[in-house]
Scaffold this active site. Structure first.
Site, PDB file in Angstrom:
ATOM      1  N   GLY A 130      76.690  65.974  10.354  1.00  0.00           N
ATOM      2  CA  GLY A 130      76.093  65.846  11.239  1.00  0.00           C
ATOM      3  C   GLY A 130      75.132  64.909  11.643  1.00  0.00           C
ATOM      4  N   PHE A 142      71.972  65.053  11.656  1.00  0.00           N
ATOM      5  CA  PHE A 142      70.968  65.330  10.764  1.00  0.00           C
ATOM      6  C   PHE A 142      71.017  65.395   9.336  1.00  0.00           C
ATOM      7  CE2 PHE A 142      70.471  67.715  14.826  1.00  0.00           C
ATOM      8  CZ  PHE A 142      69.188  67.066  15.438  1.00  0.00           C
ATOM      9  N   GLY A 143      72.156  65.073   8.978  1.00  0.00           N
ATOM     10  CA  GLY A 143      72.695  64.978   7.531  1.00  0.00           C
ATOM     11  C   GLY A 143      73.983  65.782   7.422  1.00  0.00           C
ATOM     12  N   SER A 144      74.308  65.649   5.935  1.00  0.00           N
ATOM     13  CA  SER A 144      75.456  66.102   5.465  1.00  0.00           C
ATOM     14  C   SER A 144      75.402  67.491   4.833  1.00  0.00           C
ATOM     15  CB  SER A 144      76.133  65.227   4.534  1.00  0.00           C
ATOM     16  OG  SER A 144      76.186  63.838   4.885  1.00  0.00           O
ATOM     17  N   VAL A 145      76.384  68.477   4.865  1.00  0.00           N
ATOM     18  CA  VAL A 145      76.612  69.624   4.310  1.00  0.00           C
ATOM     19  C   VAL A 145      77.403  69.459   3.140  1.00  0.00           C
ATOM     20  CG1 VAL A 145      77.019  72.122   4.642  1.00  0.00           C
ATOM     21  CG2 VAL A 145      76.215  70.486   6.607  1.00  0.00           C
ATOM     22  N   LYS A 170      72.759  71.954   3.120  1.00  0.00           N
ATOM     23  CA  LYS A 170      72.292  71.018   4.014  1.00  0.00           C
ATOM     24  C   LYS A 170      71.378  70.076   3.747  1.00  0.00           C
ATOM     25  CE  LYS A 170      71.717  70.691   9.187  1.00  0.00           C
ATOM     26  NZ  LYS A 170      73.022  70.533   9.632  1.00  0.00           N
ATOM     27  N   ASP A 216      70.420  73.222  18.197  1.00  0.00           N
ATOM     28  CA  ASP A 216      71.551  72.187  18.708  1.00  0.00           C
ATOM     29  C   ASP A 216      72.680  72.911  18.710  1.00  0.00           C
ATOM     30  OD1 ASP A 216      72.930  69.867  18.520  1.00  0.00           O
ATOM     31  OD2 ASP A 216      72.722  69.273  16.489  1.00  0.00           O
TER      32      ASP A 216
END
Ligand SMILES: *[C@@H]1O[C@H](CO)[C@@H](O)[C@H](O)[C@H]1NC(C)=O
Ligand SMILES: *[C@@H]1O[C@H](CO)[C@@H](O)[C@H](O)[C@H]1NC(C)=O
Ligand SMILES: *[C@@H]1O[C@H](CO)[C@@H](O)[C@H](O)[C@H]1NC(C)=O
Ligand SMILES: *[C@@H]1O[C@H](CO)[C@@H](O)[C@H](O)[C@H]1NC(C)=O
Ligand SMILES: *[C@@H]1O[C@H](CO)[C@@H](O)[C@H](O)[C@H]1NC(C)=O
Ligand SMILES: *[C@@H]1O[C@H](CO)[C@@H](O)[C@H](O)[C@H]1NC(C)=O
Ligand SMILES: *[C@@H]1O[C@H](CO)[C@@H](O)[C@H](O)[C@H]1NC(C)=O
Ligand SMILES: *[C@@H]1O[C@H](CO)[C@@H](O)[C@H](O)[C@H]1NC(C)=O
Ligand SMILES: *[C@@H]1O[C@H](CO)[C@@H](O)[C@H](O)[C@H]1NC(C)=O
Ligand SMILES: *[C@@H]1O[C@H](CO)[C@@H](O)[C@H](O)[C@H]1NC(C)=O
Length: 797
Positions: free
Chosen positions: A499, A501-504, A518, A613
Site C-alpha cells: 500500500g 504506507f508500506g508493504s505487508v 506491516k 484509509d
C-alpha cells in the site's frame, strides 16, 4: 536599516533614469528594471515574480510563484525564459524595452521577450502582476486592452481562470508542456493541448506526436469530457467549455476562492490537479491521468522497463544501463538505457566473440511497433532475428513471430497476463544468468542442501530462544525485535500486499501462528510517541476491527503485527474473477459488519479516532468471511506525511476520499462515512466506481445508481452481473439509498455510522436522502441514460 542593499536602489530612484523597483510593487514601468533578489508582488500578495532557481540547479529563471503567505513552499507556476537560463541574476535585468517586456542577460543581450509587435507609443507600456496569477502588459495603468498576458502563454501550469485554447483560424493550439526534469523548466517531452483537428478533446502527446491519453470529446449536456466521468463528482471546480467561430477552450474556476489549486503537466507525463493543504504544508494530489505511470508513452525510454509495483518505476533491462545517470537521478527516465556490451554483429572486430544470445523475459507487455514475420516456429523466429543485426528482440506465440528493429519502447513488466519476449544481448551479458546456471546448480546443490539443513536447524533453535518471548507491553501488545520479524518472515520474502504506507509480509511465529507484518515506511514519529499511539490502538477490540497483536520500533524500522487473514482483502473478492463470487447475502453482512466496526471506532473510542484509509483493500476477511477493518489509526502513526501518501497512493482516483480531504478543512469521522458510501456502491456493482463497465459505456456508477433509485427505476440492473440478478430488490435499493446519503459533499448531511447500522439492520427506515449536489444533474434529465457516454474505443490510443 540593516541592509545597505536596500538603500542604494532608493537613492538611485532620484539620480538614475532606470531605477530598480521599490519593494512590494506590482508593476514594472518604463523606467524600472527587476534584478537580483528583487521581486514584484501582486496587490493582494497572492503571486510574486522574480528570479528563482529550481532545486539544486545553478541556473536562474524569471518565474512566478505563489505569495509565500498563501503557499509557504516556493512553487513556480510560470516561467519566462524556460530555455535560456542565466547564471548571474544580479547583472541580468527584466525591463520594458520598445513596448515589450524583455529579459537581458549578463551581457545585456535580450534572451527572452514578450515578442509583440507594437506600433503604439511604447513609453507608457507597463507590466502588472495581477492577483489571478496573470502577468499582463498594457498601455498605461488605466488601459483596458491587454497587449500580452502570461495566462495565454502557460508553461507547465494551468491556473484557475486560464484557458488552453485552439485558435480555429490558424488551427494552432496552445500547449501545456512538462518541465524536462524537476530542475530544468525547459520544455519536456509531454504536452497537453486541445485536439487541433477540432474534436473538442484534450490530448496528451509524447514529443508532440504519439498520443497516449485523451479526455474524450466535451459533452455539453453532461458537462464533462466523455472519458473523464469522475468530473461529475465535483463541487470544487466550476468548469466551462467555450466554442465560437474563432476559438474553443476549456476553463475552470474555484467555487471557493480560498482554495489554492493548480493543474500541471507533470514531468511524469501525467496531468495532475493539486491543491494546497496549509495544515500539512504540502500539495495534495486531487486527480491525475493517465492513472498508471506505465501508460505514459516511452516513460522509461529505450530499453527501459516500466513496473507499476516498482519504485522507481523504471529499470534498465539486464545488460543495459542508463544513458544518463544524472537524468535518472532527477526522475527523468526518457533518455532510456544503452547496452553495456556491444552486440557481436555491431562489433565484428572482437576476436572469438560468441554468438549473441537471447534473454527470456516472461510476463511482459510487449514493446510498440513489432514487425510480423511469417515463420513457423520459435527457433525460426529466433534465427530470423539473429540474422539481422538491427533486430533487438523477438516474441513467438499463437499469433506467430514478431521481431523488433532498433530501440524497444514501452516495455512493461509484472503483468499477470503478459507475454514472453526474448531480448538480444551480447553473449557475455546473458551468460551469467542462464548458461552456466545448470552446471553451478548441479555442482553445488548437495552442498547448499547440507548448509540449508544445518542453517534451518540453527535458526529453529535460535528462534525458540528469541522470538518466543517478545516483551509484553502495558496492553496485551507484543513488542517484537526487528530480528524476530526478520526471522518470522524469512527476511521479508513473502509479500501479501503493498500500500501507500508500506508493504505487508507474511510470517510464521515459532508457535506456528501465522502473522501479517506491516511495515510503516514513512512514519516520522519518534519512538516514544509511536509506542504511545500503538498502545492506544492496541486497546481497540471489536469483532469487525483488525486487532493489533504487536509491533516493532527500532529507529526508523517500524512495523505492526496482525493475525494473518487467509481469505485476504475484500477487493480480491469483489473485483477479481479468479475468486469465488460473494453472494448478495454475504455482501450485505459484510456491509453491516464494516458499519458496526466503524461505529465502535467513532463512538467508543473517541480519543483514538482515527480516520481510516477506507477502501476494499483495507477490509480483510477471516475464514468465515467476517469483515475486519484494518489500517485505522494510521494518521497518528505516520504523522505529517499521512495526507500526502494517502492522496498520492490513490493512484489518480480519489474515489474513496471525501471532498474535505482536498479542501483542506479538518477531517472528522464523517470522512469515513463518505468512503464507506463509496464502497457500498462497489458491493452492488462488483466493480470500481471509476471503471468503465463491460459494455464499453463510461459512466460514473454512483451517479447512475442515484438516478435509478430516485426515480424508482430498475435497481436490479445496477447489480453485479456475476450475481445473475439473485438479490432482493428491497435490499439493493436500501444499500443504494444509504450509499447516496453517505457520499454527500457536505459532511453535516451525511448519516452517522450508527444510523447506517440501524438502517441496514432495518431498525430505522430510510427515506430517500436528498440527492447529493454533485449528482444533481440527474434530477432534471428526462432519461438517466442520457448521462451515459457511449464510447466504442478505449480511453487512450
Ligand atoms: C539538493 O541536493 C542535496 C544533496 O545533494 C539533496 O539532499 C537535496 O534533496 C537536493 N534538493 C533538491 C530540491 O533536489
Ligand atoms: C548572453 O546571450 C548571448 C546570446 O545568447 C550569448 O552569446 C552570451 O554569451 C550571453 N552572455 C552571458 C554572460 O551568458
Ligand atoms: C520572439 O521572436 C523571435 C523571432 O521571431 C523568436 O526567435 C523568439 O523565439 C521569440 N521569443 C519568444 C519568447 O517567443
Ligand atoms: C487612471 O485612473 C485614475 C482613477 O480612475 C486616475 O486618478 C489616474 O489619473 C488615471 N491615470 C492615468 C495615467 O490616466
Ligand atoms: C488529425 O487528422 C489527420 C488526418 O485525418 C490525422 O492524420 C492526424 O493524426 C490527426 N491528428 C490528431 C492529433 O488526431
Ligand atoms: C483546420 O482544421 C479543420 C478540421 O481539420 C479544417 O477543416 C480546416 O480547413 C483547417 N483550417 C486551417 C486554416 O488549416
Ligand atoms: C522528437 O521528434 C523530433 C522530430 O519531430 C525528433 O527529431 C526527435 O528525435 C524526437 N525526440 C525523441 C526523444 O525521440
Ligand atoms: C462559473 O463560471 C462561469 C463562467 O466561467 C461564471 O459565469 C459563473 O458565474 C461561475 N459560477 C459560479 C457559481 O462561480
Ligand atoms: C472573432 O474574431 C473577429 C475578428 O477578430 C471578431 O470581430 C469577432 O467578434 C470574434 N468573435 C468572437 C465570438 O469573439
Ligand atoms: C546518481 O545518484 C547516485 C546515488 O544517489 C550517485 O551515486 C550518483 O553519483 C548520481 N549520479 C549522477 C550523475 O548524478
Amino acid at each position: 536599516m540593516k541592509n545597505p542593499w536596500f538603500v542604494f536602489p532608493l537613492l538611485f530612484l532620484f539620480f538614475s533614469l532606470n531605477s530598480k523597483l521599490s519593494f512590494g510593487a506590482d508593476t514594472i514601468s518604463a523606467n524600472q528594471f527587476l534584478s537580483g533578489d528583487q521581486t514584484i508582488v501582486s496587490s493582494g500578495g497572492d503571486f510574486e515574480l522574480g528570479f528563482f532557481k529550481p532545486g539544486n540547479s545553478s541556473n536562474y529563471y524569471i518565474g512566478m510563484w505563489y505569495g509565500l503567505g498563501l503557499v509557504s513552499e516556493q512553487t513556480p507556476v510560470w516561467v519566462a525564459n524556460r530555455e535560456t537560463p542565466i547564471r548571474d541574476r544580479f547583472s541580468a535585468e527584466l525591463r520594458i524595452s520598445d513596448g515589450n517586456l524583455v529579459l537581458f542577460n549578463e551581457s545585456q543581450v535580450p534572451i527572452w521577450s514578450t515578442n509583440i509587435s507594437s506600433s503604439t507609443g511604447s513609453s507608457s507600456v507597463i507590466a502588472v502582476l495581477e492577483d489571478t496569477g496573470n502577468l499582463v502588459l498594457k498601455d498605461g495603468p488605466n488601459s483596458s486592452t491587454l497587449l500580452w498576458q502570461s495566462l495565454e502563454h502557460p508553461s507547465h501550469t494551468w491556473l484557475p481562470g486560464g484557458k488552453l485554447s485552439l485558435d480555429k483560424r490558424t488551427n494552432r493550439s496552445q500547449l501545456l508542456t512538462s518541465w524536462k526534469n524537476s530542475e530544468d523548466p525547459s520544455p519536456g517531452l509531454y504536452s497537453l493541448e486541445l485536439d487541433p483537428n477540432g474534436s473538442n478533446a484534450y490530448l496528451i502527446r509524447w514529443n508532440r506526436s504519439e498520443q497516449y491519453w485523451s479526455s474524450g470529446p466535451w459533452d455539453e449536456t453532461a458537462r464533462i469530457f466523455a472519458w473523464v466521468p469522475e468530473m461529475r463528482l465535483n463541487y470544487i471546480y466550476n468548469f466551462s467549455f467555450v466554442s465560437n467561430e474563432n476559438e474553443s477552450y476549456f476553463t475552470y474556476s474555484l467555487y471557493n476562492p480560498a482554495i489554492v489549486s493548480r493543474f500541471i503537466m507533470d514531468v511524469s507525463g501525467q496531468i495532475k490537479q493539486l491543491s494546497w493543504l496549509e495544515s500539512s504544508k504540502q500539495w495534495n494530489l486531487f486527480w491525475s491521468q493517465p492513472r498508471q505511470q506505465c501508460e505514459v508513452y516511452a516513460f522509461c525510454g529505450a530499453f527501459g522497463s516500466c513496473s507499476e509495483k516498482g519504485l522507481p518505476f523504471c529499470t534498465c533491462l539486464q545488460g543495459f544501463q542508463p544513458k544518463s545517470q544524472g537524468d535518472w537521478n532527477l526522475t527523468d527516465y526518457s533518455g532510456g538505457c544503452q547496452r553495456k556490451t556491444k552486440l557481436r554483429c555491431e562489433d565484428p572486430t572482437l576476436p572469438n566473440a560468441k554468438e549473441d544470445k537471447f534473454l527470456e523475459l516472461p510476463n511482459m507487455v510487449l514493446p510498440v511497433d513489432p514487425q510480423s514475420m511469417s515463420v513457423g516456429s520459435n527457433s525460426e523466429c529466433e534465427s530470423t532475428c539473429l540474422n539481422s543485426c538491427s533486430c533487438t528482440a523477438y516474441a513467438y506465440d499463437s499469433d506467430g513471430c514478431k521481431i523488433w528493429i532498433g530501440e524497444l519502447l514501452n516495455l512493461q513488466q509484472d503483468t499477470s497476463n503478459g507475454e514472453t519476449i526474448f531480448i538480444r544481448l551480447a553473449a557475455s551479458e546473458s551468460s551469467s544468468s542462464s548458461n552456466n546456471k545448470g552446471i553451478i546448480i548441479g555442482a553445488t546443490a548437495g552442498l547448499v542442501g547440507l548448509i540449508l539443513v544445518v542453517a534451518m536447524l540453527g535458526i529453529l533453535i535460535w528462534r525458540r530462544r528469541t522470538i518466543k518471548t517478545p516483551k509484553p507491553t502495558g496492553s496485551s501488545l507484543l513488542a517484537f525485535r526487528y530480528r524476530d520479524l526478520q526471522n518470522a518472515t524469512e527476511d521479508f520474502s513473502q509479500t501479501l500486499g503493498e500500500g501507500g504506507f508500506g508493504s505487508v509480509f507474511k510470517g510464521k511465529l515459532p508457535d506456528s501462528s501465522v502473522i501479517a507484518v506491516k511495515q510503516l515506511e514513512s512514519s516520522s514519529l519518534g519512538e516514544k510517541p509511536f509506542r504511545m499511539e500503538v498502545n492506544t490502538i492496541g486497546t481497540v477490540q471489536h469483532v469487525n476491527l483488525m486487532r493489533l497483536g504487536g509491533f516493532c520500533c527500532e529507529g526508523t524500522k517500524k512495523f505492526l503485527v496482525y493475525d494473518y487473514m487467509p481469505k485476504g482483502s475484500l477487493d480480491a473478492h469483489l473485483f477479481h474473477e479468479k475468486n469465488s463470487v460473494l453472494d448478495w447475502k454475504t455482501r450485505y453482512q459484510i456491509a453491516l459488519g464494516i458499519a458496526r466496526g466503524l461505529t465502535y471506532l467513532h463512538e467508543k473510542c473517541e480519543e483514538c479516532i482515527i480516520n481510516c484509509d477506507m477502501k476494499p483493500e483495507n477490509i480483510l476477511l477471516d475464514s468465515d468471511l467476517c469483515p475486519k477493518v484494518t489500517d485505522f489509526g494510521l494518521p497518528n502513526l505516520i504523522g505529517r506525511e499521512f495526507n500526502k501518501i494517502l492522496t498520492t497512493s490513490m493512484k489518480g482516483t480519489r474515489c474513496y476520499l471525501a471532498p474535505e480531504w482536498i479542501s483542506g478543512s479538518s477531517i472528522t469521522a464523517y470522512a469515513d462515512v463518505y468512503s464507506y458510501g463509496m464502497m457500498l456502491f462497489e458491493f452492488v456493482s462488483g466493480r470500481r466506481n471509476s471503471e468503465e463497465s463491460d459494455d464499453g459505456k463510461v459512466r460514473f456508477f454512483p451517479t447512475w445508481a442515484a438516478g435509478l433509485v430516485s426515480q424508482d427505476g430498475d435497481v436490479l440492473s445496477l447489480l453485479d452481473p456475476k450475481l445473475k440478478g439473485d438479490a432482493p430488490v428491497e435490499e439493493v435499493s436500501r444499500i443504494c439509498k444509504v450509499a447516496c446519503w453517505c457520499i454527500q459533499d457536505d459532511e453535516t448531511h451525511r448519516p452517522s455510522m450508527r444510523q447506517v447500522v440501524q438502517i441496514l439492520e432495518r431498525v430505522l427506515d430510510v427515506n430517500l436522502p436528498p440527492i447529493p449536489n454533485s449528482l444533481k444533474c440527474l434530477s432534471n434529465s428526462q432519461s438517466t441514460y442520457s448521462f451515459f457516454v457511449e464510447s466504442s474505443s478505449s480511453h487512450s490510443s
